[in-house]
Design an enzyme around this catalytic site. Structure first.
Site, short mmCIF file in Angstrom:
data_model
loop_
_atom_site.label_atom_id
_atom_site.label_comp_id
_atom_site.label_asym_id
_atom_site.label_seq_id
_atom_site.Cartn_x
_atom_site.Cartn_y
_atom_site.Cartn_z
N LYS A 37 1.38 9.77 -4.45
CA LYS A 37 2.47 8.92 -4.49
C LYS A 37 3.37 8.56 -5.66
O LYS A 37 2.45 8.17 -6.73
CB LYS A 37 2.68 7.52 -3.79
CG LYS A 37 3.56 6.51 -3.72
CD LYS A 37 3.19 5.52 -2.60
CE LYS A 37 4.14 4.15 -3.15
NZ LYS A 37 4.22 3.36 -1.92
N ARG B 218 2.65 -6.13 4.31
CA ARG B 218 3.32 -7.26 3.52
C ARG B 218 3.99 -8.66 4.42
O ARG B 218 4.39 -9.39 3.68
CB ARG B 218 4.52 -6.65 2.59
CG ARG B 218 4.28 -5.91 1.61
CD ARG B 218 5.49 -5.27 0.95
NE ARG B 218 5.22 -3.95 0.25
CZ ARG B 218 6.42 -3.13 0.03
NH1 ARG B 218 7.58 -3.67 0.13
NH2 ARG B 218 6.00 -1.93 -0.22
N GLU C 151 5.02 4.49 7.52
CA GLU C 151 4.14 3.80 6.69
C GLU C 151 4.56 2.21 6.97
O GLU C 151 5.76 2.11 6.74
CB GLU C 151 4.39 4.09 5.32
CG GLU C 151 3.59 3.07 4.47
CD GLU C 151 4.12 3.44 2.85
OE1 GLU C 151 4.66 4.35 2.65
OE2 GLU C 151 3.90 2.23 2.13
N THR D 229 0.89 -0.35 1.14
CA THR D 229 0.42 -1.58 0.07
C THR D 229 -0.84 -2.02 0.37
O THR D 229 -1.25 -3.02 0.49
CB THR D 229 1.34 -2.72 0.82
OG1 THR D 229 2.82 -2.31 1.19
CG2 THR D 229 1.62 -3.72 -0.65
C1 3PG Z 1 8.60 -0.44 -1.30
O1 3PG Z 1 8.05 -0.74 -2.40
O2 3PG Z 1 8.80 -0.91 -0.33
C2 3PG Z 1 8.88 1.23 -1.02
O3 3PG Z 1 8.30 1.89 -2.41
C3 3PG Z 1 10.17 1.43 -0.61
O4 3PG Z 1 10.86 1.31 -1.41
P1 3PG Z 1 12.74 1.49 -1.14
O5 3PG Z 1 12.88 0.33 -0.51
O6 3PG Z 1 13.14 1.47 -2.40
O7 3PG Z 1 12.76 2.66 -0.38
#
Ligand code: 3PG
Length: 217
Positions: free
Chosen positions: A136, A53, A49, A76
Protein backbone atom coordinates in the site's frame (compact mmCIF):
# COMPACT_ATOMS: atom_id res chain seq x y z
CA UNK A 1 -2.41 -21.45 10.35
CA UNK A 2 0.89 -19.65 9.76
CA UNK A 3 1.53 -18.08 6.38
CA UNK A 4 4.85 -17.20 4.75
CA UNK A 5 5.39 -13.61 3.66
CA UNK A 6 5.60 -14.83 0.08
CA UNK A 7 2.27 -16.67 0.21
CA UNK A 8 0.64 -13.77 2.05
CA UNK A 9 1.78 -11.43 -0.67
CA UNK A 10 0.52 -13.71 -3.45
CA UNK A 11 -2.90 -13.65 -1.80
CA UNK A 12 -3.00 -9.88 -1.34
CA UNK A 13 -1.97 -9.49 -4.97
CA UNK A 14 -4.91 -11.68 -6.02
CA UNK A 15 -7.22 -9.56 -3.91
CA UNK A 16 -5.83 -6.31 -5.32
CA UNK A 17 -6.35 -7.66 -8.84
CA UNK A 18 -10.07 -8.23 -8.30
CA UNK A 19 -11.10 -4.65 -9.10
CA UNK A 20 -9.45 -1.26 -9.69
CA UNK A 21 -10.72 0.13 -6.39
CA UNK A 22 -10.71 -1.24 -2.84
CA UNK A 23 -13.33 0.69 -0.85
CA UNK A 24 -11.97 2.00 2.45
CA UNK A 25 -14.90 1.86 4.85
CA UNK A 26 -15.44 3.66 8.13
CA UNK A 27 -18.56 2.08 9.63
CA UNK A 28 -20.26 3.57 12.66
CA UNK A 29 -23.49 1.58 12.59
CA UNK A 30 -23.39 -2.21 12.33
CA UNK A 31 -26.79 -2.10 10.64
CA UNK A 32 -25.09 -0.48 7.65
CA UNK A 33 -22.56 -3.25 7.17
CA UNK A 34 -24.53 -5.79 5.21
CA UNK A 35 -26.42 -3.49 2.80
CA UNK A 36 -23.22 -1.53 2.25
CA UNK A 37 -21.27 -4.66 1.34
CA UNK A 38 -24.11 -5.87 -0.89
CA UNK A 39 -24.19 -2.54 -2.73
CA UNK A 40 -20.42 -2.44 -3.27
CA UNK A 41 -20.26 -6.05 -4.43
CA UNK A 42 -23.24 -5.53 -6.74
CA UNK A 43 -21.47 -2.50 -8.20
CA UNK A 44 -18.40 -4.58 -9.01
CA UNK A 45 -16.09 -3.97 -6.05
CA UNK A 46 -15.72 -7.29 -4.21
CA UNK A 47 -12.67 -6.56 -2.02
CA UNK A 48 -13.69 -4.40 0.94
CA UNK A 49 -11.52 -2.85 3.64
CA UNK A 50 -13.22 -2.08 6.95
CA UNK A 51 -11.04 0.23 9.01
CA UNK A 52 -10.62 -0.75 12.65
CA UNK A 53 -11.31 2.80 13.73
CA UNK A 54 -14.83 2.60 15.08
CA UNK A 55 -16.41 0.54 17.85
CA UNK A 56 -18.63 -1.07 15.19
CA UNK A 57 -15.78 -2.20 12.93
CA UNK A 58 -15.31 -5.80 14.11
CA UNK A 59 -19.01 -6.55 14.21
CA UNK A 60 -19.31 -4.95 10.76
CA UNK A 61 -16.63 -7.31 9.44
CA UNK A 62 -18.58 -10.24 10.92
CA UNK A 63 -21.73 -9.11 9.08
CA UNK A 64 -19.99 -8.38 5.81
CA UNK A 65 -18.13 -11.69 5.77
CA UNK A 66 -21.50 -13.36 5.13
CA UNK A 67 -22.21 -11.38 1.96
CA UNK A 68 -21.84 -13.60 -1.13
CA UNK A 69 -19.21 -12.49 -3.60
CA UNK A 70 -17.42 -10.20 -1.18
CA UNK A 71 -14.04 -10.55 0.44
CA UNK A 72 -13.73 -8.53 3.60
CA UNK A 73 -10.52 -7.27 5.10
CA UNK A 74 -9.58 -5.30 8.19
CA UNK A 75 -7.80 -1.99 7.71
CA UNK A 76 -5.79 0.14 10.09
CA UNK A 77 -4.06 -2.92 11.57
CA UNK A 78 -1.54 -1.61 14.05
CA UNK A 79 -0.75 -4.50 16.39
CA UNK A 80 -0.88 -8.23 16.93
CA UNK A 81 -4.00 -7.67 19.01
CA UNK A 82 -5.69 -6.09 15.98
CA UNK A 83 -4.68 -9.09 13.87
CA UNK A 84 -6.21 -11.54 16.35
CA UNK A 85 -9.43 -9.51 16.57
CA UNK A 86 -9.66 -9.16 12.79
CA UNK A 87 -9.28 -12.90 12.24
CA UNK A 88 -11.81 -13.71 14.94
CA UNK A 89 -14.28 -11.39 13.21
CA UNK A 90 -13.78 -13.22 9.91
CA UNK A 91 -11.43 -10.87 8.07
CA UNK A 92 -9.79 -12.56 5.11
CA UNK A 93 -7.05 -10.02 4.64
CA UNK A 94 -5.48 -7.08 6.42
CA UNK A 95 -4.28 -3.61 5.48
CA UNK A 96 -1.90 -1.47 7.46
CA UNK A 97 -0.91 2.19 7.04
CA UNK A 98 2.73 1.23 7.58
CA UNK A 99 4.58 -1.88 8.65
CA UNK A 100 6.53 -2.97 11.68
CA UNK A 101 8.29 -6.29 12.15
CA UNK A 102 6.04 -7.01 15.14
CA UNK A 103 2.92 -6.49 13.04
CA UNK A 104 4.16 -8.57 10.10
CA UNK A 105 5.33 -11.32 12.50
CA UNK A 106 1.81 -11.42 13.95
CA UNK A 107 0.14 -11.48 10.52
CA UNK A 108 2.37 -14.34 9.35
CA UNK A 109 2.12 -16.33 12.58
CA UNK A 110 -1.67 -16.02 12.65
CA UNK A 111 -2.09 -16.47 8.90
CA UNK A 112 -3.62 -13.15 7.89
CA UNK A 113 -2.47 -12.06 4.41
CA UNK A 114 -1.75 -8.38 4.77
CA UNK A 115 -1.10 -5.42 2.54
CA UNK A 116 1.52 -3.40 4.44
CA UNK A 117 2.06 0.30 3.90
CA UNK A 118 5.10 2.20 2.67
CA UNK A 119 5.61 5.82 1.68
CA UNK A 120 9.28 5.82 0.62
CA UNK A 121 11.71 3.79 -1.50
CA UNK A 122 13.47 2.51 1.62
CA UNK A 123 10.23 1.37 3.25
CA UNK A 124 9.14 -0.39 0.06
CA UNK A 125 12.58 -2.04 -0.32
CA UNK A 126 12.48 -3.30 3.28
CA UNK A 127 9.08 -4.86 2.65
CA UNK A 128 10.22 -6.42 -0.62
CA UNK A 129 13.27 -7.89 1.16
CA UNK A 130 10.88 -9.58 3.54
CA UNK A 131 8.76 -10.94 0.67
CA UNK A 132 6.14 -8.23 0.32
CA UNK A 133 6.27 -6.73 -3.15
CA UNK A 134 2.54 -5.79 -3.19
CA UNK A 135 2.45 -2.72 -1.00
CA UNK A 136 0.00 0.00 0.00
CA UNK A 137 1.38 3.44 -0.88
CA UNK A 138 0.19 5.61 1.99
CA UNK A 139 -0.60 8.46 2.36
CA UNK A 140 -0.61 8.58 -1.44
CA UNK A 141 -1.42 12.18 -2.29
CA UNK A 142 0.52 13.63 0.64
CA UNK A 143 3.54 11.50 -0.30
CA UNK A 144 3.83 12.89 -3.81
CA UNK A 145 0.93 11.20 -5.53
CA UNK A 146 1.16 9.58 -8.95
CA UNK A 147 4.42 11.38 -9.89
CA UNK A 148 6.12 9.86 -6.84
CA UNK A 149 4.95 6.37 -7.72
CA UNK A 150 5.95 6.87 -11.34
CA UNK A 151 9.44 7.79 -10.16
CA UNK A 152 9.65 4.59 -8.09
CA UNK A 153 8.72 2.36 -11.05
CA UNK A 154 12.11 2.60 -12.78
CA UNK A 155 14.39 1.67 -9.87
CA UNK A 156 11.88 -0.70 -8.23
CA UNK A 157 10.02 -2.33 -11.13
CA UNK A 158 9.03 -5.46 -9.22
CA UNK A 159 7.33 -3.63 -6.37
CA UNK A 160 3.69 -2.84 -7.08
CA UNK A 161 1.35 -0.61 -5.15
CA UNK A 162 -2.17 0.12 -4.00
CA UNK A 163 -2.08 3.89 -3.44
CA UNK A 164 -4.50 5.05 -0.76
CA UNK A 165 -5.11 8.38 0.94
CA UNK A 166 -6.47 11.26 -1.07
CA UNK A 167 -7.35 9.12 -4.10
CA UNK A 168 -10.55 10.24 -5.81
CA UNK A 169 -12.37 9.83 -9.13
CA UNK A 170 -10.46 12.92 -10.30
CA UNK A 171 -7.00 11.42 -9.83
CA UNK A 172 -7.55 7.63 -9.73
CA UNK A 173 -6.74 7.16 -13.41
CA UNK A 174 -3.41 8.97 -13.00
CA UNK A 175 -2.46 6.17 -10.60
CA UNK A 176 -4.12 3.29 -12.42
CA UNK A 177 -2.32 4.14 -15.67
CA UNK A 178 1.07 3.49 -14.01
CA UNK A 179 2.72 0.10 -14.58
CA UNK A 180 3.44 -0.34 -10.86
CA UNK A 181 -0.13 0.28 -9.67
CA UNK A 182 -2.50 -2.71 -9.34
CA UNK A 183 -5.46 -0.95 -7.72
CA UNK A 184 -6.24 2.08 -5.57
CA UNK A 185 -7.93 2.36 -2.20
CA UNK A 186 -10.43 5.06 -1.38
CA UNK A 187 -13.32 6.05 0.80
CA UNK A 188 -15.19 8.05 -1.84
CA UNK A 189 -17.35 5.08 -2.90
CA UNK A 190 -19.01 4.99 0.52
CA UNK A 191 -19.76 8.58 1.55
CA UNK A 192 -20.82 9.03 5.15
CA UNK A 193 -23.97 10.93 4.11
CA UNK A 194 -25.17 8.16 1.78
CA UNK A 195 -24.57 5.58 4.50
CA UNK A 196 -26.45 7.67 7.06
CA UNK A 197 -29.36 8.00 4.60
CA UNK A 198 -29.29 4.31 3.74
CA UNK A 199 -28.91 5.30 0.10
CA UNK A 200 -27.45 1.99 -1.01
CA UNK A 201 -28.34 2.50 -4.67
CA UNK A 202 -26.22 5.68 -4.71
CA UNK A 203 -23.33 3.66 -3.30
CA UNK A 204 -23.90 0.88 -5.81
CA UNK A 205 -23.75 3.49 -8.59
CA UNK A 206 -20.53 4.95 -7.21
CA UNK A 207 -19.07 1.44 -7.09
CA UNK A 208 -20.17 0.69 -10.64
CA UNK A 209 -18.42 3.81 -11.91
CA UNK A 210 -15.33 3.08 -9.82
CA UNK A 211 -15.18 -0.45 -11.20
CA UNK A 212 -14.62 0.97 -14.69
CA UNK A 213 -11.66 3.15 -13.70
CA UNK A 214 -8.35 2.37 -15.34
CA UNK A 215 -9.96 0.69 -18.31
CA UNK A 216 -8.10 2.99 -20.66
CA UNK A 217 -4.81 1.32 -19.71
C1 3PG B 1 -7.83 6.41 5.14
O1 3PG B 1 -6.85 6.72 5.77
O2 3PG B 1 -8.97 6.47 5.59
C2 3PG B 1 -7.63 5.86 3.79
O3 3PG B 1 -6.34 6.07 3.36
C3 3PG B 1 -8.62 6.43 2.82
O4 3PG B 1 -8.31 7.72 2.53
P1 3PG B 1 -9.33 8.61 1.70
O5 3PG B 1 -10.46 8.94 2.63
O6 3PG B 1 -8.53 9.82 1.31
O7 3PG B 1 -9.79 7.80 0.52
Amino acid sequence: MALSARDACLRTREICNMAPVVPVLVIHDVAHARPLAEALVAGGLPALEVTLRTPAALEAIREMAAVPGGIVGAGTLLSGTDVTAALEAGAQFGVSPGATDALLDACEAQGLPTLPGAATATEAMRLAERGYDMVKFFPAEASGGAPALKALASPLPRITFCPTGGVSPANADSYLSLPNVVCVGGSWVAPAAAMADGDWSAIENLARTAATLGNAQ
